[in-house]
Motif scaffolding. Structure first.
Motif, PDB file in Angstrom:
ATOM      1  N   PRO A 180       3.723 -30.889 -77.631  1.00 28.27           N
ATOM      2  CA  PRO A 180       3.341 -29.899 -78.649  1.00 28.27           C
ATOM      3  C   PRO A 180       4.310 -28.742 -78.777  1.00 28.27           C
ATOM      4  CG  PRO A 180       1.909 -29.754 -76.724  1.00 28.27           C
ATOM      5  CD  PRO A 180       2.719 -31.009 -76.558  1.00 28.27           C
ATOM      6  N   ARG A 181       5.213 -28.603 -77.810  1.00 25.70           N
ATOM      7  CA  ARG A 181       6.240 -27.571 -77.902  1.00 25.70           C
ATOM      8  C   ARG A 181       7.408 -28.034 -78.760  1.00 25.70           C
ATOM      9  NH1 ARG A 181       8.109 -26.998 -72.019  1.00 25.70           N
ATOM     10  NH2 ARG A 181       8.488 -29.180 -72.568  1.00 25.70           N
ATOM     11  N   GLN A 182       7.442 -29.327 -79.104  1.00 19.90           N
ATOM     12  CA  GLN A 182       8.501 -29.899 -79.935  1.00 19.90           C
ATOM     13  C   GLN A 182       7.883 -30.497 -81.192  1.00 19.90           C
ATOM     14  OE1 GLN A 182      10.816 -32.484 -76.982  1.00 19.90           O
ATOM     15  NE2 GLN A 182      12.452 -31.726 -78.273  1.00 19.90           N
ATOM     16  N   GLY A 200       0.902 -46.292 -79.315  1.00 18.19           N
ATOM     17  CA  GLY A 200       0.105 -45.084 -79.199  1.00 18.19           C
ATOM     18  C   GLY A 200       0.930 -43.902 -78.734  1.00 18.19           C
ATOM     19  N   ILE A 201       0.230 -42.838 -78.374  1.00 18.90           N
ATOM     20  CA  ILE A 201       0.835 -41.552 -78.042  1.00 18.90           C
ATOM     21  C   ILE A 201       0.702 -41.281 -76.555  1.00 18.90           C
ATOM     22  CG2 ILE A 201       0.519 -39.053 -78.307  1.00 18.90           C
ATOM     23  CD1 ILE A 201      -0.368 -39.619 -81.208  1.00 18.90           C
ATOM     24  N   LYS A 202       1.796 -40.810 -75.953  1.00 17.07           N
ATOM     25  CA  LYS A 202       1.810 -40.386 -74.560  1.00 17.07           C
ATOM     26  C   LYS A 202       1.920 -38.863 -74.507  1.00 17.07           C
ATOM     27  CE  LYS A 202       2.914 -40.446 -70.025  1.00 17.07           C
ATOM     28  NZ  LYS A 202       2.124 -41.035 -68.935  1.00 17.07           N
ATOM     29  N   VAL A 203       1.043 -38.227 -73.723  1.00 15.05           N
ATOM     30  CA  VAL A 203       1.167 -36.785 -73.499  1.00 15.05           C
ATOM     31  C   VAL A 203       1.192 -36.520 -72.003  1.00 15.05           C
ATOM     32  CG1 VAL A 203       0.049 -36.230 -75.678  1.00 15.05           C
ATOM     33  CG2 VAL A 203      -1.312 -36.292 -73.603  1.00 15.05           C
ATOM     34  N   GLU A 236      -4.956 -25.472 -74.350  1.00 13.35           N
ATOM     35  CA  GLU A 236      -4.329 -24.736 -75.449  1.00 13.35           C
ATOM     36  C   GLU A 236      -3.814 -25.642 -76.552  1.00 13.35           C
ATOM     37  OE1 GLU A 236      -1.363 -21.987 -74.184  1.00 13.35           O
ATOM     38  OE2 GLU A 236      -2.678 -20.989 -72.731  1.00 13.35           O
ATOM     39  N   HIS A 237      -3.429 -26.857 -76.218  1.00 10.68           N
ATOM     40  CA  HIS A 237      -2.757 -27.714 -77.201  1.00 10.68           C
ATOM     41  C   HIS A 237      -3.499 -29.008 -77.502  1.00 10.68           C
ATOM     42  CE1 HIS A 237       0.914 -25.288 -77.396  1.00 10.68           C
ATOM     43  NE2 HIS A 237       0.816 -25.132 -76.079  1.00 10.68           N
ATOM     44  N   GLY A 238      -4.632 -29.217 -76.856  1.00 10.68           N
ATOM     45  CA  GLY A 238      -5.340 -30.473 -77.048  1.00 10.68           C
ATOM     46  C   GLY A 238      -5.767 -30.740 -78.479  1.00 10.68           C
ATOM     47  N   SER A 292     -11.818 -33.265 -67.212  1.00 13.33           N
ATOM     48  CA  SER A 292     -12.945 -32.604 -67.869  1.00 13.33           C
ATOM     49  C   SER A 292     -12.502 -31.801 -69.089  1.00 13.33           C
ATOM     50  CB  SER A 292     -13.679 -31.697 -66.884  1.00 13.33           C
ATOM     51  OG  SER A 292     -12.788 -30.743 -66.319  1.00 13.33           O
ATOM     52  N   ASP A 293     -11.285 -31.273 -69.062  1.00  9.21           N
ATOM     53  CA  ASP A 293     -10.780 -30.534 -70.212  1.00  9.21           C
ATOM     54  C   ASP A 293     -10.464 -31.459 -71.383  1.00  9.21           C
ATOM     55  OD1 ASP A 293     -10.991 -28.060 -68.956  1.00  9.21           O
ATOM     56  OD2 ASP A 293      -8.948 -28.134 -68.162  1.00  9.21           O
ATOM     57  N   PHE A 294     -10.010 -32.666 -71.092  1.00  7.58           N
ATOM     58  CA  PHE A 294      -9.741 -33.634 -72.157  1.00  7.58           C
ATOM     59  C   PHE A 294     -11.024 -34.098 -72.835  1.00  7.58           C
ATOM     60  CE2 PHE A 294      -5.617 -34.077 -70.100  1.00  7.58           C
ATOM     61  CZ  PHE A 294      -4.772 -34.321 -71.171  1.00  7.58           C
ATOM     62  N   VAL A 295     -12.086 -34.220 -72.062  1.00  3.13           N
ATOM     63  CA  VAL A 295     -13.331 -34.757 -72.610  1.00  3.13           C
ATOM     64  C   VAL A 295     -13.846 -33.889 -73.757  1.00  3.13           C
ATOM     65  CG1 VAL A 295     -15.752 -35.236 -72.093  1.00  3.13           C
ATOM     66  CG2 VAL A 295     -13.971 -35.981 -70.524  1.00  3.13           C
TER      67      VAL A 295
END
Length: 263
Positions: free
Chosen positions: A90-92, A110-113, A124-126, A152-155
């Protein structure tokens, strides 16, 4: 058929040069080009490995995800046994456009983070990452288990975006030594769109995989190795010899990835 002959799909691989400051000989030991990854996959009876480039993830806080994606698009297309995760940082902002372009190609799934290597908190960027995945109707796979990447933050975002399928990497990985972070996250998701892969060094812990199957079922677990950082044949053996039913092993090794990624 002996379960050891079951062809597998490895949803969590890499290729390239491992580069971390103060890592010493680990930088050499954990390095491996696509030829190394494919050779080890063949010995582990893995027919497809989905990879992201280490160039786009390392060194920590200094990686160029966009350059890694450009490299991977060329490399993966040359190897029938490889598929690509496009790395989004997300910084790019450029990597968002790369995802839109590369996910039109059949080898990109798919996407890798990676909040840890890219040094940002998912809290902050999810939302921007899940909005992108929803737009593209694709899967996110993420490093998980450390303080910037708590399952837990991703959920919270997975619950807000029910059409986005999320793979939490590294069953058993926890910054605090707790091996249950990923399993509890799957249990707390509301839409059945959160999964976990087995690509952690913690995966060899006795009874961990068996406990996870009892808690969340084999439909929510996918085979991953973190190759070339770890030995793909060793990670495969952990599944082959797990104290679970062969039907569960087949789902973990192959069927769940086919269903989730369309492979």
């Amino acid at each position: 058929m002996d379960i050891r002959e079951q062809k597998a799909i490895d949803v969590h691989g890499h290729y390239g040069i491992y580069t971390q400051e103060n890592a010493g000989i680990k930088n050499e030991l954990m390095t491996g080009g696509p030829e190394v990854v494919v050779d080890r996959a063949r010995r582990a009876r893995v027919q497809v490995t989905v990879v992201s480039p280490l160039l786009g993830l390392m060194p920590r806080g200094k990686a160029d995800a966009a350059a890694g994606n450009e490299e991977a698009a060329t490399v993966v297309a040359r190897w029938p046994e490889l598929r690509q995760w496009v790395v989004v940082d997300p910084r790019q902002p450029q990597t968002f456009d790369q995802a839109r372009e590369m996910l039109t190609q059949p080898w990109c799934v798919g996407i890798k983070v990676h909040p840890e290597e890219h040094e940002y908190p998912i809290t902050e960027h999810g939302r921007s990452l899940f909005e992108l995945a929803a737009e593209l109707r694709t899967v996110i796979i993420t490093h998980s288990g450390e303080e910037r990447s708590l399952p837990s933050d991703f959920v919270k975002f997975a619950n807000d975006f029910p059409d986005v399928r999320l793979i939490l990497a590294h069953l058993g990985c926890g910054f605090d030594g707790d091996p249950g972070h990923q399993v509890r996250a799957v249990q707390s998701s509301r839409h059945g769109n959160v999964f976990v892969d087995t690509s952690s060094a913690s995966g060899i812990t006795a009874n961990l995989l068996e406990w996870a199957v009892r808690q969340i079922g084999s439909d929510r677990i996918l085979f991953g190795t973190d190759t070339p950082l770890y030995s793909a044949p060793m990670q495969r053996a952990r599944i082959d010899h797990a104290e679970i039913a062969d039907q569960d092993k087949r789902k973990i090794l192959h069927d769940n990835a086919v269903r989730l990624l369309g492979l």
